[in-house]
Design an enzyme around this catalytic site. Structure first.
Site, PDB file in Angstrom:
ATOM      1  N   SER A 117       0.795  -1.236   0.000  1.00  0.00           N
ATOM      2  CA  SER A 117       0.000   0.000   0.000  1.00  0.00           C
ATOM      3  C   SER A 117       0.826   1.284   0.000  1.00  0.00           C
ATOM      4  O   SER A 117       0.257   2.376  -0.041  1.00  0.00           O
ATOM      5  CB  SER A 117      -0.958   0.014   1.203  1.00  0.00           C
ATOM      6  OG  SER A 117      -2.036  -0.865   0.967  1.00  0.00           O
ATOM      7  N   LYS A 122      -0.095   3.755  -2.651  1.00  0.00           N
ATOM      8  CA  LYS A 122      -1.105   4.811  -2.555  1.00  0.00           C
ATOM      9  C   LYS A 122      -0.495   6.185  -2.368  1.00  0.00           C
ATOM     10  O   LYS A 122      -1.182   7.200  -2.523  1.00  0.00           O
ATOM     11  CB  LYS A 122      -2.089   4.484  -1.427  1.00  0.00           C
ATOM     12  CG  LYS A 122      -2.893   3.203  -1.685  1.00  0.00           C
ATOM     13  CD  LYS A 122      -3.915   2.954  -0.600  1.00  0.00           C
ATOM     14  CE  LYS A 122      -4.740   1.704  -0.889  1.00  0.00           C
ATOM     15  NZ  LYS A 122      -4.122   0.468  -0.411  1.00  0.00           N
ATOM     16  N   SER A 175      -6.051   3.421   4.244  1.00  0.00           N
ATOM     17  CA  SER A 175      -5.540   2.663   3.100  1.00  0.00           C
ATOM     18  C   SER A 175      -6.661   1.994   2.315  1.00  0.00           C
ATOM     19  O   SER A 175      -6.558   0.837   1.911  1.00  0.00           O
ATOM     20  CB  SER A 175      -4.527   1.604   3.573  1.00  0.00           C
ATOM     21  OG  SER A 175      -3.643   1.244   2.545  1.00  0.00           O
ATOM     22  N   LYS A 182       2.837   6.340   5.860  1.00  0.00           N
ATOM     23  CA  LYS A 182       1.938   5.408   5.182  1.00  0.00           C
ATOM     24  C   LYS A 182       2.454   3.996   5.402  1.00  0.00           C
ATOM     25  O   LYS A 182       3.611   3.688   5.117  1.00  0.00           O
ATOM     26  CB  LYS A 182       1.892   5.708   3.671  1.00  0.00           C
ATOM     27  CG  LYS A 182       0.977   4.759   2.902  1.00  0.00           C
ATOM     28  CD  LYS A 182      -0.477   5.099   3.151  1.00  0.00           C
ATOM     29  CE  LYS A 182      -1.421   4.011   2.622  1.00  0.00           C
ATOM     30  NZ  LYS A 182      -1.441   2.794   3.487  1.00  0.00           N
TER      31      LYS A 182
END
Length: 310
Positions: A87, A90, A147, A260
């Site tokens: 992820s 992203k 997420s 993140k």
């Protein structure tokens, strides 16, 4: 005849000046700063980096620590090696979306089709529902903080009409930024053998993205509360997946201010974080830590271990 031609040239010149002035103002309204990509270079490793590397026993297989203020790499562990980003993808999704959305308060409806594959893949979700009407800003925070895969694909479909077309924009941006070991296949980070990057490339991406004011706001947000929608009359409050797993972001001389997380079986536990320590900013990107959502979060453990050595 000569005078008339001179007047035409003058009018064209004035029109060009007005156009560029408008474009500049529009970028400022969107929180976008113009970045000279020719100056976006990977900082060189200095003598201190080896000392710091030897002092930290990382759980992560790959890592890079960059001092943004001094433009130096302070730690490098297989940073050029090809890895799966999960992820962390992203980060690029949100950046490309921000750069291609004129008005973040525009709205869209998430279709049923967006959710089908995500449910099958057991992808991380923000909690939106099929046929829910949302602002594009809701989708930005829904993609970054919890997420949410449905938020990422929603952004992709709004901007280009399909995730496949949006991924082309992601790969174009990666080339512009000099991310030489990167290739995207989707906007979510779901595993695909041809969806890869390196921690060095992710650090390059962050160096650029953090110059965008709106991206920085989203990336450093601990939580975000959205207004009521047609399917959530009380709204939804998102909490950053990184801050949710930390008791505190406090560090000696500073704190972790944004980040993140990411995880798949192939990628391991991943984290791209931003910290301020003794009034300077640092990026740390780590991937490949063993464990999963139910174990100790070794990606976060590594972040505290590294930042505490600065």
């Amino acid at each position: 005849m000569f005078k008339r031609k001179s007047i035409y040239i003058l009018l064209i010149f004035i029109m060009l000046l007005v156009y560029f002035a408008f474009t500049k103002d529009k970028n400022q309204e969107l929180g976008q700063e113009i970045v000279d990509l020719s100056k976006l270079e990977m900082p060189k490793m200095d003598k201190m980096s080896k000392e710091i590397s030897l002092d930290v026993n990382l759980h992560s297989s790959n890592a890079i620590l960059v001092n943004l203020d001094e433009n130096k790499i302070l730690m490098d562990k297989s940073s050029d090696e090809i890895i799966y980003p999960a992820s962390l993808t992203k980060i690029m999704t949100v950046l490309v979306a921000i750069e291609n959305i004129p008005n973040l308060q525009d709205r869209m409806v998430l279709t049923n089709e967006i959710f089908n594959n995500l449910y099958e893949e057991n992808a991380s979700m923000a909690g939106f529902l099929p046929n829910e009407e949302l602002t594009l800003e809701d989708l930005l925070y829904g993609s970054m903080l919890p997420s949410g895969g449905e938020a990422s694909i929603g952004l992709a479909e709004y901007i280009t009409g399909s995730e496949r077309k949006f991924v082309k924009l992601m790969n174009e941006k990666a080339q512009q930024l000099g991310m030489e070991n990167t290739h995207f296949m989707n906007a979510t980070g779901l595993h695909h053998p041809d969806h890869f990057t390196s921690v060095k490339d992710i650090s390059l991406l962050l160096q650029y993205a953090l110059k965008n004011n709106k991206f920085r706001d989203v990336y450093t947000a601990k939580r975000y509360s959205m207004k009521p929608t047609n399917l959530h009359p009380e709204g939804i409050t998102f909490t950053s997946s990184m801050f949710k797993k930390m008791n505190s972001g406090d560090l000696p001389g500073g704190e972790i201010i944004g980040g993140k997380t990411g995880y798949t079986d192939k990628a391991g536990l991943c984290l791209a974080s931003l910290a301020t320590i003794y009034k300077q900013e640092y990026i740390l990107v780590t991937v490949g830590a063993k464990g999963n959502h139910r174990t100790e979060q070794y990606n976060i453990t590594d972040a505290f271990s590294v930042y505490s050595k600065i």
